[in-house]
Structures are given as structure tokens and as C-alpha cells.
Design a protein around this motif. Structure first.
Motif, PDB file in Angstrom:
ATOM      1  N   SER A 156       0.855  -1.048  -0.116  1.00 43.55           N
ATOM      2  CA  SER A 156       0.008  -0.062  -0.100  1.00 43.55           C
ATOM      3  C   SER A 156       0.724   1.078   0.098  1.00 43.55           C
ATOM      4  O   SER A 156       0.402   2.401  -0.649  1.00 43.55           O
ATOM      5  CB  SER A 156      -1.023  -0.181   1.138  1.00 43.55           C
ATOM      6  N   PHE A 157       1.951   1.394   0.781  1.00 45.82           N
ATOM      7  CA  PHE A 157       2.869   2.620   0.604  1.00 45.82           C
ATOM      8  C   PHE A 157       4.166   2.073   0.910  1.00 45.82           C
ATOM      9  O   PHE A 157       4.480   1.084   1.784  1.00 45.82           O
ATOM     10  CB  PHE A 157       2.274   3.690   1.615  1.00 45.82           C
ATOM     11  N   LYS A 158       5.069   2.962   0.928  1.00 43.63           N
ATOM     12  CA  LYS A 158       6.614   2.575   1.248  1.00 43.63           C
ATOM     13  C   LYS A 158       6.796   2.981   2.628  1.00 43.63           C
ATOM     14  O   LYS A 158       6.322   3.977   3.488  1.00 43.63           O
ATOM     15  CB  LYS A 158       7.376   3.523   0.432  1.00 43.63           C
ATOM     16  N   ALA A 159       7.380   1.998   3.375  1.00 41.62           N
ATOM     17  CA  ALA A 159       7.763   2.134   4.870  1.00 41.62           C
ATOM     18  C   ALA A 159       8.800   3.184   5.263  1.00 41.62           C
ATOM     19  O   ALA A 159       9.312   3.488   4.252  1.00 41.62           O
ATOM     20  CB  ALA A 159       8.164   0.625   5.504  1.00 41.62           C
ATOM     21  N   GLY A 160       8.515   3.800   6.341  1.00 43.89           N
ATOM     22  CA  GLY A 160       9.638   4.833   6.642  1.00 43.89           C
ATOM     23  C   GLY A 160       9.225   5.595   7.959  1.00 43.89           C
ATOM     24  O   GLY A 160       8.115   5.064   8.537  1.00 43.89           O
ATOM     25  N   VAL A 161       9.982   6.530   8.600  1.00 41.20           N
ATOM     26  CA  VAL A 161       9.675   7.237   9.524  1.00 41.20           C
ATOM     27  C   VAL A 161       8.835   8.381   9.207  1.00 41.20           C
ATOM     28  O   VAL A 161       9.185   9.175   8.168  1.00 41.20           O
ATOM     29  CB  VAL A 161      11.035   7.877  10.326  1.00 41.20           C
TER      30      VAL A 161
END
Length: 243
Positions: free
Chosen positions: A110-115
Motif C-alpha cells: 500500500s505504501f513505502k515504509a518509513g519514519v
């Protein structure tokens, strides 16, 4: 009957290395065609798949494969003794009010992981399903990250891939390797029964906290980095079960 491994039609360094590694193996790696469709006459011979997760899932349905992976909420159930950080698992909507957190969609799509300083900063947030399942964790600083292809509770091959905020596949120091293997043995002694027999585990060093589990990933869609391709290939095959 042939032992065919279906490779994604997308040419990558990893898939090319696996293709080379298969030359003297009992396996035949075949990309078939760009339509993600395995011809009927080959489907009974396909025993494993390697590629992007969506590709692997489509081909597994065609060829009667069960793709081994950890339970969706598995990481959130691992003790902080090994994660060295608080990890939670829930619906995206449950975390909208939180700030400065690491967030990753559990289906990887669904979306790119990150902080994110705010959850609403996720690219395309307005189009996301707020009921989708995500992992969140407190933000930590990783000094080193290492990928391990694991089978039958043993590390078959490993490679670093990140060090001090830059991509780095250089070998671990003797001390780092010894410490990682010791950490792994303690971890796997407690959690082997909760994992598939063939899996990829990532470990690393958190600044100020030491060695920790990063996450678990399916072998059939994980990057190799500098891992031994022949050994990784065996783990990939073991991570796919012919129905």
C-alpha cells in the motif's frame, strides 16, 4: 518431472545471480513470459517461485504452491528482549494521531515504509484504506543491518546491507559476526516454532541498545545482497511447498 523455479520476468541482479547459481543445481530457472502466466504444460513442474510478492502470489495460484511466510502480526508478538523497541500492529486509522513513528504496511503493497513525523505525511495517504493493517515502532537509529537466509533454524548465508546510514555489503568484522550468530542462536531457540522452516531474518545493531531483530521476510521475494546465491536458492525452494 522437472524442478522448475519460476522467475519474475523483471531482470534484476538478484534474479540473474540465482540463474547463474542454478547452472550446476537440480533446478531449472525459467522466466516464461512477461504476462506473469506460466503455460499449462509447465505448471506441474514448477516447484518454487522468486520475484516481486504480487508476481509470486499470482504464479503460486497457477502452479499449486503454498508460499511460506510468517503470520501477519508475528513481529509485534516478539519480546522486546529481541526487538529492543516497542512494536505494535493494528489498523492504520488507530495511529493517525501519533507523531514521529516508523510505520510499515503489513502487506508491503500500500505504501513505502518509513519514519513519518505525522501519519498523514504518507504519500497518497488520502487514497489509503484506513482499515489496512500496519506495523508501527518507536524510531531508533540502526548502525548496521544484516540479512540472513535461514533454514531449519540455521543461517545458511548472510550479508550486511546497511551501515551508518549508507548501503554497505562489506563483510562483518570478526566480532560482529560472532555477536550476531550468538544473538541469533538465543533468538531462534525461543522463536523457531513460530516461523516457517525457511525464512529470511534481518538483524542489526541499534545505537545504544545493541543487536536486535529487524523483521522477518519471505525467502521467495527477498533480496540477496551479497549472500551466497546457491545457498539462498536452496532456502527459496524450501520456502515454497507444492500442494
Amino acid at each position: 518431472m522437472k524442478n522448475i523455479i519460476a522467475l519474475s520476468p523483471m531482470y534484476t541482479e538478484d534474479s540473474n545471480n540465482l540463474k547463474k547459481a542454478s547452472i550446476n543445481s537440480p533446478y531449472e530457472l525459467n522466466r516464461f513470459n512477461a504476462r506473469w502466466n506460466v503455460p499449462e504444460e509447465f505448471r506441474d513442474d514448477v516447484i518454487a517461485v522468486y520475484g516481486e510478492d504480487i508476481y509470486a502470489e499470482i504464479v503460486s495460484d497457477q502452479c499449486g504452491l503454498t508460499l511460506m511466510k510468517p503470520e501477519d502480526n508475528w513481529l509485534s508478538l516478539v519480546s522486546e528482549e529481541f526487538t529492543k523497541r516497542k512494536i505494535s500492529y493494528g489498523h492504520l486509522k488507530d495511529y493517525i494521531s501519533q507523531e514521529n513513528i516508523f510505520i510499515k504496511c503489513s502487506d508491503f503493497k500500500s505504501f513505502k515504509a518509513g519514519v513519518f513525523e505525522k501519519v498523514t505525511d504518507i504519500k497518497g495517504f488520502d487514497s489509503l484504506d484506513l482499515k489496512s493493517m500496519v506495523f508501527t515502532s518507536e524510531v531508533v537509529e540502526w548502525e548496521l543491518e544484516v540479512r540472513c537466509f535461514v533454514s531449519e533454524s540455521k543461517i545458511k548465508t548472510f550479508s550486511s546491507y546497511w551501515r551508518n546510514d549508507v548501503f554497505d555489503m562489506n563483510p562483518l568484522s570478526e566480532t560482529e559476526e560472532k555477536e550476531m550468530l550468538s544473538f541469533f542462536e538465543t533468538f531462534i531457540g525461543q522463536y523457531a516454532s513460530t516461523l516457517p522452516k525457511a525464512i529470511v531474518l534481518d538483524f542489526g545493531i541499534i545505537k545504544g541498545k545493541g543487536w536486535a531483530l529487524i523483521e522477518a521476510n519471505p525467502a521467495w521475494c527477498s533480496g540477496l545482497y551479497a549472500c551466497d546465491a546457491e545457498k539462498a536458492l536452496e532456502v527459496i525452494v524450501e520456502s515454497c511447498i507444492k500442494n
